[in-house]
Scaffold this motif. Sequence first.
Motif, PDB file in Angstrom:
ATOM      1  N   PHE A 254       0.854  -1.196   0.000  1.00 26.54           N
ATOM      2  CA  PHE A 254       0.000   0.000   0.000  1.00 26.54           C
ATOM      3  C   PHE A 254       0.888   1.244   0.000  1.00 26.54           C
ATOM      4  CE2 PHE A 254      -2.487  -3.323   1.916  1.00 26.54           C
ATOM      5  CZ  PHE A 254      -3.776  -3.113   1.457  1.00 26.54           C
ATOM      6  N   PRO A 255       1.488   1.585  -1.147  1.00 26.44           N
ATOM      7  CA  PRO A 255       2.392   2.750  -1.134  1.00 26.44           C
ATOM      8  C   PRO A 255       1.655   3.987  -0.605  1.00 26.44           C
ATOM      9  CG  PRO A 255       2.425   1.603  -3.261  1.00 26.44           C
ATOM     10  CD  PRO A 255       1.290   1.035  -2.491  1.00 26.44           C
ATOM     11  N   PRO A 256       2.089   4.547   0.526  1.00 22.53           N
ATOM     12  CA  PRO A 256       1.336   5.646   1.135  1.00 22.53           C
ATOM     13  C   PRO A 256       1.244   6.882   0.244  1.00 22.53           C
ATOM     14  CG  PRO A 256       3.448   5.298   2.258  1.00 22.53           C
ATOM     15  CD  PRO A 256       3.271   4.169   1.312  1.00 22.53           C
ATOM     16  N   GLU A 257       2.199   6.982  -0.718  1.00 20.46           N
ATOM     17  CA  GLU A 257       2.204   8.140  -1.635  1.00 20.46           C
ATOM     18  C   GLU A 257       0.979   8.100  -2.550  1.00 20.46           C
ATOM     19  OE1 GLU A 257       4.545   5.661  -1.754  1.00 20.46           O
ATOM     20  OE2 GLU A 257       6.108   6.496  -0.487  1.00 20.46           O
ATOM     21  N   ASP A 258       0.378   6.921  -2.728  1.00 20.00           N
ATOM     22  CA  ASP A 258      -0.688   6.751  -3.725  1.00 20.00           C
ATOM     23  C   ASP A 258      -2.096   7.059  -3.211  1.00 20.00           C
ATOM     24  OD1 ASP A 258       1.389   5.881  -5.205  1.00 20.00           O
ATOM     25  OD2 ASP A 258       0.674   3.829  -5.521  1.00 20.00           O
TER      26      ASP A 258
END
Length: 434
Positions: A254-258
């Motif tokens: 879950f890339p937090p940037e996305d």
Amino acid sequence: MNPGRSHLKDLDYSVVQQCMHCGLCLPTCPTYDATKLERNSPRGRIALMRAVADGRMEATKAFGDEMYFCLGCLACMTACPAGVNYAELFEHARAEAEQSKALDNPRRSLIRGFTLRWLFMDQRRLHLLGRILGLYQRLGLQTFVRKSGVLRLLPKRLRELEAMTPTVQQEFSADLIAPTTPAAGVKKHRVAVLTGCAQDLIFSDVNRDTVEVLARNGCEVVTPPEQSCCGSLHAHNGEWELAQGLARKNIDQFPPEDFDAIITNAAGCGSHLKHYAKLLAGDPVYEKRAHLWDAKIKDVHEWLAQIGITAPVAEGLREQTVTYHEACHLCHGQKITAQPRAVLKAIPKLKLVEMAESTWCCGSAGIYNIIQPDMATQLLERKLDHITVAGAHTVATGNPGCLLQIQNGARKRGLPMRIVHPITLLAEAYRGGK
Ligand code: SF4
Ligand code: SF4
């Protein structure tokens, strides 16, 4: 932490020495309330931890037993005027107990090896076990075994554990939820939903309701079918390195940037997920991303209150009286108390009645009800007494462990009650009461 070093000795000493021994936390501690023994209180436990950190005491079996008699409910943190970070102390103290091997015996090692180091490290293994258990239940074998009387041959504790076996859902989250769910109407946010490990098997319907509610509130919802355990079970049971590995895996998945937010509907998971930066402190690859991750993790009630809840229409809804039990890791761990009530109050024709001691632990506390059954039962009985007095037909609570614990207790006591996640009540209201 460096492998092979002491968890408590290596801990930032400002955390270890913060307690000023005032005792204001004592009346809020369920184990101290039950025994009135200093060593069973937060102050007593912190003194033991400090003695180990200072090298004045070894992490003995008695030390380990005391750390596992603590519920980890964090009520002491809410009460503490000095801001003692008991959550951090508690996790390192249990890790210290594990590192010392003072509690080890073959049976314990086997159970921990199977559950923490094997089963909960890979969701596919958990799904396989869930499918087998679900089949056993749906084919009527569990009912047959229970009625046959064969369980009477088992020791009392095993009979009690068998009675606590949760009903596994026929469909897991990936069967019920599309990888991407569009927002209903205008898209205002893009969020991801964590479906959990045990939650995915036992409360996949709550995960479906969560996605539906988020979509109704302007969120495009990403729910990857392949997910991992958040690692709270590992961190709370002294498996620090495994918890770190799972944290890294989650950040990659879950890339937090996305996303605008990464949503959890399980209080115990949320409380842990918000502290990946501490868990991964010093990690050259993940520490920076872990800070962003922590900022993006939101409990579903918290997120809805933040973005504003779209009120369901009243037509077709029936009157209902609901009382709210506050999961420890929501009210003490995350300081979220008003938001779940705001969710419930947004539902037309729902009357919210408060129970006494709504923030007092129900005895579930992760796997506490399995490893400390006497204390857990005492707490459950106390909770059920308050629920009964409140006079509601439905109990709402935002944590799978509490849901199961209160469901089991209500069934045993013969209370005709529905125990449900607040988000399910909101989802039902959006569906016109269905
Ligand atoms: S976490 Fe709960 S049980 Fe443990 S010391 Fe604090 S109040 Fe007591
Ligand atoms: S933990 Fe906090 S409330 Fe409890 S004795 Fe220490 S300083 Fe006081």
